[in-house]
Structure formats: C-alpha cells, structure tokens
Design a protein around this motif. Structure first.
Motif, PDB file in Angstrom:
ATOM      1  N   ILE A 249      34.485  43.210  42.154  1.00  0.00           N
ATOM      2  CA  ILE A 249      35.678  42.193  41.810  1.00  0.00           C
ATOM      3  C   ILE A 249      34.847  40.958  41.554  1.00  0.00           C
ATOM      4  O   ILE A 249      33.887  40.196  42.208  1.00  0.00           O
ATOM      5  CB  ILE A 249      35.443  41.732  43.495  1.00  0.00           C
ATOM      6  N   SER A 250      34.686  40.670  40.213  1.00  0.00           N
ATOM      7  CA  SER A 250      33.894  39.269  39.487  1.00  0.00           C
ATOM      8  C   SER A 250      34.958  37.868  39.280  1.00  0.00           C
ATOM      9  O   SER A 250      35.721  38.688  38.553  1.00  0.00           O
ATOM     10  CB  SER A 250      33.539  40.113  38.101  1.00  0.00           C
ATOM     11  N   LEU A 251      34.037  37.677  40.070  1.00  0.00           N
ATOM     12  CA  LEU A 251      34.985  35.699  40.148  1.00  0.00           C
ATOM     13  C   LEU A 251      33.805  35.162  39.511  1.00  0.00           C
ATOM     14  O   LEU A 251      32.854  35.132  38.869  1.00  0.00           O
ATOM     15  CB  LEU A 251      35.503  35.172  41.184  1.00  0.00           C
ATOM     16  N   PHE A 252      34.988  34.382  38.305  1.00  0.00           N
ATOM     17  CA  PHE A 252      34.062  32.914  37.881  1.00  0.00           C
ATOM     18  C   PHE A 252      34.820  31.905  37.868  1.00  0.00           C
ATOM     19  O   PHE A 252      36.119  31.781  37.966  1.00  0.00           O
ATOM     20  CB  PHE A 252      34.262  33.634  36.280  1.00  0.00           C
ATOM     21  N   VAL A 253      33.974  30.051  38.308  1.00  0.00           N
ATOM     22  CA  VAL A 253      34.578  29.267  37.880  1.00  0.00           C
ATOM     23  C   VAL A 253      34.363  28.840  36.918  1.00  0.00           C
ATOM     24  O   VAL A 253      33.184  28.078  36.884  1.00  0.00           O
ATOM     25  CB  VAL A 253      34.791  29.267  39.298  1.00  0.00           C
ATOM     26  N   ASN A 254      35.372  28.052  35.634  1.00  0.00           N
ATOM     27  CA  ASN A 254      34.472  27.743  34.773  1.00  0.00           C
ATOM     28  C   ASN A 254      33.508  28.798  34.964  1.00  0.00           C
ATOM     29  O   ASN A 254      32.643  27.870  34.216  1.00  0.00           O
ATOM     30  CB  ASN A 254      34.479  26.281  34.789  1.00  0.00           C
ATOM     31  N   ARG A 255      33.449  29.850  33.773  1.00  0.00           N
ATOM     32  CA  ARG A 255      33.105  30.505  33.509  1.00  0.00           C
ATOM     33  C   ARG A 255      31.115  30.425  34.806  1.00  0.00           C
ATOM     34  O   ARG A 255      30.097  31.791  34.180  1.00  0.00           O
ATOM     35  CB  ARG A 255      32.522  30.395  31.700  1.00  0.00           C
TER      36      ARG A 255
END
Length: 561
Positions: A249-255
C-alpha cells in the motif's frame, strides 16, 4: 555529574541519528533533494546494501559553486524563506538537515554544476570535516557519493540488517518514488546489477509495471475522485491480486511518500468483504490538497503527516477506492492455457498470486454504479457445491455457498441500515450457555444483535434464551452463530467492524451449504439474486463467488485452436 555543553561533533552525530537511521534513509533524503531540484533522471547505486557506497546522480538544476559549502551547514536550505510558512510547504525537503546529517555519519563527496557554468565543483568531507572546494568536470546536475556509512558509529552498524536486507529497504524507497513521479526515469543498481528501471514516460501504469511487473500493472484499476478540495488519484489492484502484507500500500500526499496508519486503513476498509482474512491490497494512492491543510513538519524523517481534516480525508479516500472496486473489479479468470489434471474433467486453477491478467470487466449498463454480471444460463451443478453456468465469454463456475452468502449479506445489511430486520419468533427458545468472555461481550454488544433480529433474555445465572432470530436463520444453528460473533468481537475487532462482523457471521450461517443438491430452479434463482448484488464477485470474507473459464481456453484444451 555536572551539566555541560556537548561538543559540536557529538551533537551533530546525535542529531544525525534522527534523520539517518539506515542506508535507505540516506537514499530517501538524496532522492528527495534531486526531485526538488527538478531532475528528470535519477540514478541510485549502492554496494553492500549501501553500507560501503551510496551514489545518487541527477540531472537537476545543480548547486551554485558559491553556495556549495553552505549545503553542509545545518539548517541551511534553498527551499524555505526565512519567514516562510511551515504550514504551507510545497517541497519534499525543507529542514536543511539531510546533507549535514549524512556528513556526520559518513564520508561524503558532492560534485555539481549549474547550467551555463564553465565547470563544476566538488566538495568532500572526511571524518565529519569538509575539505577545500575544488573544480571538477561534471554534467549539469548533482552527484552525491556516500561512503563508509556509520564507520565512526560501530554501535549503529550492529543494528543494521544484512546487506541484502538493507538493499531491499533501498529498493523500497526508490520504488515508491518511481510510483509517485512517473515522469522521472529512475534506475537502481545493487552491487553492479540493475535492479530497477522506470521509463519516466509520465504514465503511472508504466511506472507500476517497472515496480510490480507488466501483468500486475495491466490489471490495475484507475482511481480518480475529487471532493472537499481533496483530489485522489492512483491505481488499485483487483481483490484477487491481494498480498500477504501491507507493504504494497503506497501512500503519497502531494507526491510525498508517507506512512499513515489511518490512510492505510481507509484503503483496506474499501476492500471490506472483498479480501480474505490475512490478505492485503496492492494500491498506489496520491492525495493532492492545499499544503496549508497538511502538516509535514512532524518528524525529522518527514515520513509522518497530520491532516487538518483527517476524517474528511479518510472518507474521500475510502469512498474513491470502494467505488472503483465496485464498478470495475473483474471476475477472476482461469489461466488461458490452464492444464487439465490427470483426472478427466477437473481443472487445476493457479493460486491467486499467479493468476494472469483477468478479462476486462463486463460492460456496465448506462447509469450503472456497480459491476454488472453478464447474462448467465444455468447448466447444472458439480459436486453438489458449484453451479455451472454459460455466459457470452465462456463458462462460469459459481460457489453456491459463497454466492448465497453474498446475497444474504447485502440483504441483511440493507435491512439493518433501514432498522427493519425480518424476525422469526421461535416456538421453543434456544438456550445459549456463553463462556465468561462471551458473556461480557454479550452485555457490550446486545444492541448489535437486537438490530439484526435476535431477541435475547437472561436465563438462570449465566445462560441466555434466544426467543427470536433473523428470518434467514430459521431452521439453522442460531446459538452457534451468536457464539461465533461473540468470539470474534472478544478477539478485538475494531469498533467500525463490529456491526459488519455480526452481519457477516449471520450471512455465513444462513447461506446454502456446500454439498446441498439444488434444483435447476433454485440454481437459476441464486444466479438471479447474485446478479442483483452490488459486489457479486466475492463473498463477505473475500473469497471469489465465481471463476471464469474463457471459451478460448476450452477450445485450446480440446484442440480446437
């Protein structure tokens, strides 16, 4: 012991420990610097898991010669103005701690050149001390070489994994940023061997193919949603591509790659009733929102963030992923060339991890918001367990218990949501003798059971009388269903899952069992009810309700093509 001021070198090593935990930490900081510099190509090279050597090369803007010595000063950065707003950060780096922390833990060499400069410059540190600046031939961009990591801190080295284990951590970092920045070409070399190459084409699916393989990338489903100023984009795998851990599960916030337990739970909860117990989704999710709505200055490693409206973010992510799965998740298909076992008529289906790309999902009807199964014609039953049906694309084998469980689950959940459970009073009440743990759970969750249609009352010191049950459990072992639910909630199910757990337990106990012979009319009715479900492709526990064997696969096995 008297209070004293620590020497600057000791203080630097202590501070470095917050930023540089292992080789992967170094790679993460250097890759983020390269991305902030506008790089379109980033190369990462490591030896002995990054303990002996780490080299990160980029084609970004470079560092002006006159500013190069400042790059190794603590809290020196080009990414934040002196009066800049720490609550509206748009770059990956901003603290000015990465390079000095790395230099405190290893020997570092920086070679850089900006566009228009006649020559580049090189700066080297040894044992934490900077050597004189010198000219160097270099292309536009920056190369940072890190050697002998933690050589001066042998205690830190003792806590590192094996070189192979550390290399795996580095690969994870590079893979995540390759997914977050598909327009940047990444390469990773481990001990001289090319371990990862992303094309930098800008296509997220091609970046996913570089990380997970072409077959998995081709099966991923596109996620896109926008609500409350939050934009969710990404790719999620169909349920039958589930993995054994949450590492995918890969999560990014504003990349920015982040580790956020609540966001990860939002993704997993979207797969509720679609995954089997112990299985976890593969997902790449990027959130775009106003930088002022997220605090990235939580920890020096910058891996944690806080949201101003965390509940709203959770809702938007969960609903976006769930909508994609309900609308587009395909029915699992047998391998196109699946071999026949030595016993005639029995197919050997591969394990879920090795399934090929599934067939495209059936076309959705105009205005439909869920997966619509193709028209199926019931042919018969196999082993008193599987319904055999024919569709326009081949043969479908339907697990009668899993299919009926899905039908009942959605029916009971809908009734519970409207507060109108269908109740069957019992002429002769059932007696349940709960254990001490079950009795405590019963007191806490009596309302959930009543909402499903159970009428319970105390009987004697510890026993309980069941005077009414949900209509679906008429003629079934209702006492066992209650006991299993109490065991499940006693094991620590999260609060949002308790009501769902009750519905799932009830549906499982009320569903048709494997081994029950059905009439042709009963099979047709089961298929008709399954077609009307919101998520017909799996039971509430995540097992597939059906498997598709294509007409082409049948023709191949019979030598017709």
């Amino acid at each position: 012991m008297p209070i004293r001021v620590l020497p600057s070198e000791v203080a630097a090593r202590i501070a470095a420990g917050e930023v540089v935990e292992r080789p992967a930490s170094v790679v993460k900081e250097l890759v983020e610097n390269a991305l902030d510099a506008g790089a379109t190509r980033i190369g990462v090279q490591i030896e002995q898991g990054g303990i002996a050597l780490i080299r990160v090369t980029d084609d970004g803007c470079g560092i002006p010669v006159e500013e190069l010595p400042l790059a190794l000063e603590r809290h020196a950065t080009s990414k934040l103005e002196p009066d800049g707003d720490l609550f509206a950060i748009a770059t990956l780096g901003f603290r000015g701690e990465a390079l000095p922390s790395i230099a405190a833990a290893a020997d570092v060499e920086i070679v850089t050149r900006v566009a228009g400069a006649a020559a580049g410059a090189a700066l080297r540190t040894r044992d934490g001390r900077a050597e004189p600046l010198r000219p160097a031939a270099a292309p536009v961009g920056t190369t940072v070489t890190v050697r002998r990591l933690f050589a001066r801190q042998p205690a830190r080295r003792k806590f590192l994994r094996t070189p192979a284990g550390e290399a795996a951590q580095v690969a994870q970092v590079v893979s995540h940023y390759a997914l977050a920045y598909p327009e940047v070409a990444f390469t990773l070399s481990v001990d001289g061997r090319r371990a990862l190459v992303s094309p930098g084409s800008g296509d997220p699916r091609e970046a996913a193919a570089a990380v997970y393989g072409a077959r998995t990338a081709a099966a991923l489903l596109d996620v896109h949603a926008e609500a409350a100023g939050i934009v969710v984009r990404g790719l999620v795998a169909p349920p039958h591509f589930a993995r054994a851990s949450r590492a995918h599960i890969s999560l990014f916030v504003n990349r920015r790659w982040v580790q956020h337990r609540r966001l990860a739970y939002a993704v997993e909860s979207a797969y509720e009733t679609l995954l089997q117990s112990g299985r976890h989704p593969l997902a790449v999710i990027d959130l775009s929102l106003n930088p002022a709505e997220v605090d990235v200055n939580v920890h020096p490693a910058k891996a944690e963030v806080r949201f101003r409206a965390e509940g709203e973010v959770f809702r938007v992510v969960q609903q976006a992923v769930r909508r994609t799965l309900v609308e587009a998740s395909p029915v699992p298909t047998a391998w196109p060339g699946v071999p026949v076992s030595p016993e005639p008529g029995i197919w050997r289906l591969p394990e879920p991890e090795t399934l090929p790309r599934p067939v495209a999902p059936p076309p959705r009807q105009a205005g439909a918001t869920r997966l619509v199964l193709p028209a199926l014609r019931v042919v018969g039953q196999v082993a008193a367990t599987y319904v055999v049906a024919e569709g326009p694309a081949g043969m479908y084998l339907i697990d009668q218990h899993a299919a009926h469980e899905r039908v009942l689950y959605e029916r009971i959940r809908a009734r519970r949501g409207h507060g109108t459970p269908e109740v069957q009073p019992l002429l002769e009440p059932l007696v349940l003798e709960p254990t001490r743990v079950q009795a405590a759970a019963l007191e806490a969750y009596r309302a959930e059971l009543a909402g499903l249609g159970f009428a319970l009352e105390p009987f004697g010191e510890r026993a309980v009388l069941i005077r009414a049950v949900p209509a679906e459990l008429a003629g079934r072992d209702a006492a066992r269903a209650v006991a299993e639910y109490l065991d499940a909630v006693s094991a620590g199910s999260p609060p949002p899952d308790r009501a769902e757990r009750a519905v799932m337990t009830l549906a499982c106990h009320a569903a048709i069992r494997a081994g029950k012979t059905l009439t042709l009319e009963e099979m047709r009715e089961l298929v008709r009810l399954l077609e009307a479900c919101e998520s017909p492709q799996s039971c509430p526990h995540g097992r597939p309700t059906m498997v598709h064997v294509s007409a082409a696969a049948l023709e191949r096995e019979f030598g017709r093509r």
